[in-house]
Design a protein around this motif. Structure first.
Motif, PDB file in Angstrom:
ATOM      1  N   VAL A   1       0.852  -1.184   0.000  1.00  0.00           N
ATOM      2  CA  VAL A   1       0.000   0.000   0.000  1.00  0.00           C
ATOM      3  C   VAL A   1       0.886   1.231   0.000  1.00  0.00           C
ATOM      4  O   VAL A   1       1.908   1.258   0.684  1.00  0.00           O
ATOM      5  N   GLY A   2       0.495   2.255  -0.755  1.00  0.00           N
ATOM      6  CA  GLY A   2       1.369   3.412  -0.756  1.00  0.00           C
ATOM      7  C   GLY A   2       0.760   4.680  -1.294  1.00  0.00           C
ATOM      8  O   GLY A   2      -0.384   4.717  -1.776  1.00  0.00           O
ATOM      9  N   TYR A   3       1.577   5.705  -1.220  1.00  0.00           N
ATOM     10  CA  TYR A   3       1.216   7.052  -1.655  1.00  0.00           C
ATOM     11  C   TYR A   3       2.072   7.431  -2.861  1.00  0.00           C
ATOM     12  O   TYR A   3       3.291   7.306  -2.836  1.00  0.00           O
ATOM     13  N   LYS A   4       1.407   7.860  -3.954  1.00  0.00           N
ATOM     14  CA  LYS A   4       2.095   8.329  -5.156  1.00  0.00           C
ATOM     15  C   LYS A   4       3.204   7.371  -5.569  1.00  0.00           C
ATOM     16  O   LYS A   4       4.376   7.730  -5.629  1.00  0.00           O
ATOM     17  N   MET A   5       2.817   6.147  -5.880  1.00  0.00           N
ATOM     18  CA  MET A   5       3.813   5.131  -6.193  1.00  0.00           C
ATOM     19  C   MET A   5       4.323   5.217  -7.628  1.00  0.00           C
ATOM     20  O   MET A   5       5.323   4.588  -7.968  1.00  0.00           O
ATOM     21  N   GLY A   6       3.637   5.974  -8.489  1.00  0.00           N
ATOM     22  CA  GLY A   6       4.127   6.147  -9.846  1.00  0.00           C
ATOM     23  C   GLY A   6       3.486   5.191 -10.832  1.00  0.00           C
ATOM     24  O   GLY A   6       2.628   4.376 -10.493  1.00  0.00           O
ATOM     25  N   ASP A   7       3.949   5.291 -12.064  1.00  0.00           N
ATOM     26  CA  ASP A   7       3.405   4.495 -13.160  1.00  0.00           C
ATOM     27  C   ASP A   7       4.397   3.403 -13.528  1.00  0.00           C
ATOM     28  O   ASP A   7       5.521   3.686 -13.956  1.00  0.00           O
TER      29      ASP A   7
ATOM     30  N   TYR B   1       1.477  -9.259   6.556  1.00  0.00           N
ATOM     31  CA  TYR B   1       2.612  -8.349   6.392  1.00  0.00           C
ATOM     32  C   TYR B   1       2.222  -7.265   5.398  1.00  0.00           C
ATOM     33  O   TYR B   1       1.598  -7.540   4.373  1.00  0.00           O
ATOM     34  N   THR B   2       2.611  -6.015   5.701  1.00  0.00           N
ATOM     35  CA  THR B   2       2.272  -4.894   4.836  1.00  0.00           C
ATOM     36  C   THR B   2       3.514  -4.089   4.472  1.00  0.00           C
ATOM     37  O   THR B   2       4.227  -3.622   5.359  1.00  0.00           O
ATOM     38  N   PHE B   3       3.765  -3.962   3.181  1.00  0.00           N
ATOM     39  CA  PHE B   3       4.768  -3.019   2.687  1.00  0.00           C
ATOM     40  C   PHE B   3       4.070  -1.662   2.566  1.00  0.00           C
ATOM     41  O   PHE B   3       3.073  -1.535   1.846  1.00  0.00           O
ATOM     42  N   ILE B   4       4.586  -0.658   3.259  1.00  0.00           N
ATOM     43  CA  ILE B   4       3.970   0.665   3.274  1.00  0.00           C
ATOM     44  C   ILE B   4       4.906   1.636   2.560  1.00  0.00           C
ATOM     45  O   ILE B   4       5.975   1.979   3.078  1.00  0.00           O
ATOM     46  N   ALA B   5       4.500   2.065   1.364  1.00  0.00           N
ATOM     47  CA  ALA B   5       5.319   2.964   0.554  1.00  0.00           C
ATOM     48  C   ALA B   5       4.925   4.401   0.868  1.00  0.00           C
ATOM     49  O   ALA B   5       3.823   4.834   0.533  1.00  0.00           O
ATOM     50  N   ILE B   6       5.828   5.135   1.508  1.00  0.00           N
ATOM     51  CA  ILE B   6       5.464   6.459   2.033  1.00  0.00           C
ATOM     52  C   ILE B   6       5.680   7.584   1.030  1.00  0.00           C
ATOM     53  O   ILE B   6       5.430   8.737   1.335  1.00  0.00           O
TER      54      ILE B   6
ATOM     55  N   GLY C   1      14.318   3.412   4.647  1.00  0.00           N
ATOM     56  CA  GLY C   1      13.269   2.491   5.039  1.00  0.00           C
ATOM     57  C   GLY C   1      13.510   2.061   6.470  1.00  0.00           C
ATOM     58  O   GLY C   1      14.641   2.096   6.959  1.00  0.00           O
ATOM     59  N   ILE C   2      12.455   1.675   7.167  1.00  0.00           N
ATOM     60  CA  ILE C   2      12.574   1.173   8.530  1.00  0.00           C
ATOM     61  C   ILE C   2      11.758  -0.105   8.658  1.00  0.00           C
ATOM     62  O   ILE C   2      10.611  -0.170   8.222  1.00  0.00           O
ATOM     63  N   GLU C   3      12.374  -1.094   9.275  1.00  0.00           N
ATOM     64  CA  GLU C   3      11.776  -2.412   9.418  1.00  0.00           C
ATOM     65  C   GLU C   3      10.895  -2.492  10.660  1.00  0.00           C
ATOM     66  O   GLU C   3      11.140  -1.792  11.651  1.00  0.00           O
ATOM     67  N   HIS C   4       9.891  -3.370  10.595  1.00  0.00           N
ATOM     68  CA  HIS C   4       8.994  -3.598  11.720  1.00  0.00           C
ATOM     69  C   HIS C   4       8.617  -5.075  11.749  1.00  0.00           C
ATOM     70  O   HIS C   4       8.916  -5.832  10.829  1.00  0.00           O
ATOM     71  N   LEU C   5       7.936  -5.496  12.819  1.00  0.00           N
ATOM     72  CA  LEU C   5       7.637  -6.916  13.002  1.00  0.00           C
ATOM     73  C   LEU C   5       6.749  -7.482  11.892  1.00  0.00           C
ATOM     74  O   LEU C   5       6.935  -8.616  11.460  1.00  0.00           O
ATOM     75  N   ASN C   6       5.758  -6.722  11.456  1.00  0.00           N
ATOM     76  CA  ASN C   6       4.879  -7.235  10.404  1.00  0.00           C
ATOM     77  C   ASN C   6       4.623  -6.196   9.322  1.00  0.00           C
ATOM     78  O   ASN C   6       3.612  -6.237   8.634  1.00  0.00           O
ATOM     79  N   SER C   7       5.563  -5.258   9.183  1.00  0.00           N
ATOM     80  CA  SER C   7       5.447  -4.251   8.127  1.00  0.00           C
ATOM     81  C   SER C   7       6.808  -3.611   7.920  1.00  0.00           C
ATOM     82  O   SER C   7       7.734  -3.802   8.715  1.00  0.00           O
TER      83      SER C   7
ATOM     84  N   ALA D   1      14.198  -6.152  -0.341  1.00  0.00           N
ATOM     85  CA  ALA D   1      14.648  -7.391   0.296  1.00  0.00           C
ATOM     86  C   ALA D   1      15.327  -7.101   1.631  1.00  0.00           C
ATOM     87  O   ALA D   1      15.150  -7.844   2.604  1.00  0.00           O
ATOM     88  N   HIS D   2      16.099  -6.035   1.677  1.00  0.00           N
ATOM     89  CA  HIS D   2      16.790  -5.657   2.914  1.00  0.00           C
ATOM     90  C   HIS D   2      15.789  -5.374   4.033  1.00  0.00           C
ATOM     91  O   HIS D   2      15.891  -5.935   5.134  1.00  0.00           O
ATOM     92  N   GLU D   3      14.817  -4.517   3.744  1.00  0.00           N
ATOM     93  CA  GLU D   3      13.853  -4.152   4.779  1.00  0.00           C
ATOM     94  C   GLU D   3      12.976  -5.334   5.166  1.00  0.00           C
ATOM     95  O   GLU D   3      12.619  -5.503   6.335  1.00  0.00           O
ATOM     96  N   TYR D   4      12.637  -6.172   4.196  1.00  0.00           N
ATOM     97  CA  TYR D   4      11.828  -7.349   4.530  1.00  0.00           C
ATOM     98  C   TYR D   4      12.635  -8.327   5.384  1.00  0.00           C
ATOM     99  O   TYR D   4      12.129  -8.847   6.393  1.00  0.00           O
TER     100      TYR D   4
END
Length: 598
Positions: free
Chosen positions: A211-217, A246-251, A257-263, A287-290
């Motif tokens: 999920v993200g904001y202004k991810m582009g084309d 698990y959620t990838f959050i594109a800001i 990027g910052i890692e979290h337990l399930n995102s 891959a690094h953040e995941y």
């Protein structure tokens, strides 16, 4: 689609019945976050809790995953405390990030304050007319000594904005989330805005969302298929998935990027996918953040949990948490079939060049870089006259590669660094439910290798030169460490224009410029009598020969000086990694299993 359906679809948040939660936890601290007048870049926070006669409330000085003091409390304003009747309750600011609230007896209070959020950065909260991003540690006070308290957070979005977060969503409570303690709360940022959801996917039956904001084309179905391969590759390596979604959050566009337990929250712009180099960088980053949800969130140095939110949590082992995550980002992407063998070697080459070209390699060890990141930064200090620091992001993955090849060779390719990571996960996270010590990491690694690994661990505790040839040879690889003379000359200066002045941004240690006395932040006024710009320095190195003398007129510390710089030949080591010919059977097996198998 309805908003509630979107949340279920793309956030995959577990729906809890509020009565069930109350049965588990009788008391909550309730937070409400409003964002009225977003053009003012201020969140309005309300905190409802019960205090005793005197209670302290603390704003963290940092957020886990970003090892720098952030001073979040400096952005708090309009602090106020009221009791249930609306009467003012006495409070005072005890220190830079602590508020002391006093009452005659146990009292239900509502604490309100504003938080200014102007910096669009992955480790800072941000609010604008376009979106909001919440770092919980930058917004929510905690009652001192009670980080195990549960909390509910209600978000009041504007403009039909939606929310992406790893926090648990409460049933029938719009935009309301639950955290069982403050470690969970502070580990779960929230993105608020006109968000887009990419197609979800499952791995081992577990849902994943992007999920993200202004991810582009870009080709979003192809991209998600590739992200799924990355998740499969990483989870196959460890052999277990510990989360329920698990959620990838594109800001938005940017860096970090910052890692979290399930995102994970990542700066993201899909436009980078249009080139092979852009895809390589972006897939490595993801891959690094995941992989961090394993390595640092669960396979963690013992100092990194429970966290010290008032002082920060220092450790010597970020070379494992960060450096080995860089190492595995490359292998995860390669084993996912999204990177060529040549790209893999080039990634390591770039780390080696970055490390070898820093004079800090003669002064600072990996464990020192890990411990001192709070003052030096993750990439080392840049403001010193002599750069005496290194980055664990550069040396860490290289030492990881050498260590892996040593284990594979010592065990006849029966074991690897992958086995070490799995052991640390199963023993310390799953069984002992704690972090590991430095001694335990070395002990477990040597047990799996079946041999003493003194030299490899000296690479982490000392500034001893790395023996690339010795360890890469175990996998049938060669590295080009021959020093060559390039056709261009060399000054050792990097510059940038600041307003109308040419400012020295970097001087290589013991370079011609260094020897001539030129230093960082000097202003180059002229070359002889000729005006200068950035191109002027590049032209010197391109057109002038070694041993020629160039006269610089500089401004140093407010004093004008004339210095004579004697050009030298530009020397270079390529550190190019390649396969050797006529590999032994063991070298062949080590290389092939390293490239393709966990």
């Amino acid at each position: 689609m309805k908003i509630s359906f979107l949340y279920i679809l793309f956030l995959g948040l577990i729906v809890f019945n509020i009565d069930n939660i109350k049965a588990q936890q009788k008391t909550f601290i309730n937070y409400t976050v409003s964002m009225e007048n977003p053009e003012q870049h201020k969140f309005q926070v309300s905190m409802e809790t019960t205090i005793t006669e005197t209670s302290d409330f603390v704003m963290p000085i940092w957020t886990p995953g970003y090892y720098q003091k952030m001073n979040f409390a400096q952005y708090v304003s309009d602090f106020d405390v009221r009791d249930k009747a609306g009467s003012a309750v006495t409070w005072k600011k005890r220190d830079e990030n602590t508020w002391t609230i006093s009452a005659d007896k146990q009292t239900l209070v509502t604490i309100t304050y504003n938080v200014k959020a102007t910096r669009a950065f992955v480790a800072s909260s941000y609010l604008g007319i376009d979106r909001g991003y919440i770092i919980p540690g930058a917004l929510f006070l905690y009652p001192e000594g009670k980080i195990n308290e549960a909390s509910k957070v209600q978000i009041k979005p504007i403009n039909n904005w939606t929310v992406a977060t790893g926090l648990l969503k409460l049933k029938d409570k719009p935009f309301t989330y639950y955290a069982s303690d403050y470690d969970i709360l502070y580990d779960s940022p929230l993105l608020v805005g006109p968000l887009e959801s990419l197609p979800s996917f499952t791995v081992k039956g577990i849902p994943h969302y992007f999920v993200g904001y202004k991810m582009g084309d870009f080709d979003k179905e192809k991209f998600i298929a590739d992200v799924k391969k990355i998740v499969e590759s990483a989870s196959d390596l460890i052999g277990h998935i510990p989360y329920q979604d698990y959620t990838f959050i594109a800001i938005g566009p940017g860096q970090g990027g910052i890692e979290h337990l399930n995102s994970t929250t990542i700066s993201f712009d899909g436009g980078g996918l249009t080139t092979a180099d852009g895809r390589n960088k972006l897939y490595n980053f993801i891959a690094h953040e995941y992989f961090h949800h394993y390595n640092v969130k669960r396979i963690r140095p013992i100092e990194l949990g429970p966290f010290d939110y008032k002082k920060g949590s220092r450790t010597n082992m970020l070379w494992v948490s960060e450096g080995l995550s860089v190492y595995y980002e490359y292998l995860v992407v390669k084993r996912a079939g999204l990177m060529t063998e040549g790209q893999l070697y080039d990634n390591f080459k770039n780390n080696i060049i970055a490390f070898e070209n820093k004079p800090g390699r003669h002064f600072q060890s990996l464990i020192q870089a890990s411990y001192n990141t709070w003052s030096d930064g993750p990439f080392g200090r840049n403001e010193d006259e002599i750069n005496r620091t290194i980055s664990y992001y550069d040396k860490g993955p290289v030492v990881g590669m050498l260590l892996d090849f040593k284990i594979r060779n010592a065990t006849n390719n029966q074991k690897s660094l992958d086995d070490v990571m799995r052991k640390m996960y199963t023993k310390y996270y799953q069984q002992l439910k704690r972090g590991f010590t430095e001694a335990e990491f070395r002990t477990e690694t040597e047990k799996i290798a079946g041999t003493d690994l003194t030299e490899l661990f000296e690479y982490t505790t000392t500034t001893k030169e790395l023996d690339y040839q010795k360890y890469l040879n175990y996998a049938g690889l060669n590295i080009d460490t021959v020093t060559r003379v390039l056709p261009t000359s060399y000054t050792g200066i990097k510059t940038r224009m600041r307003n109308d002045s040419l400012v020295v941004s970097n001087v290589d240690y013991e370079s011609p410029a260094w020897i001539a006395g030129i230093r960082n932040r000097d202003v180059i006024l002229t070359l002889g009598q000729t005006a200068v710009n950035v191109q002027s320095i590049l032209d010197i190195e391109k057109n002038k020969k070694a041993n020629e003398i160039i006269t610089f007129n500089i401004l140093q510390g407010g004093v004008k000086k004339e210095v004579n710089l004697k050009l030298e030949n530009k020397l270079n080591k390529s550190f190019t990694i390649s396969r050797k010919e006529n590999l032994t059977e063991l070298q062949r097996r080590i290389l092939e299993s390293w490239l393709t198998k966990n």
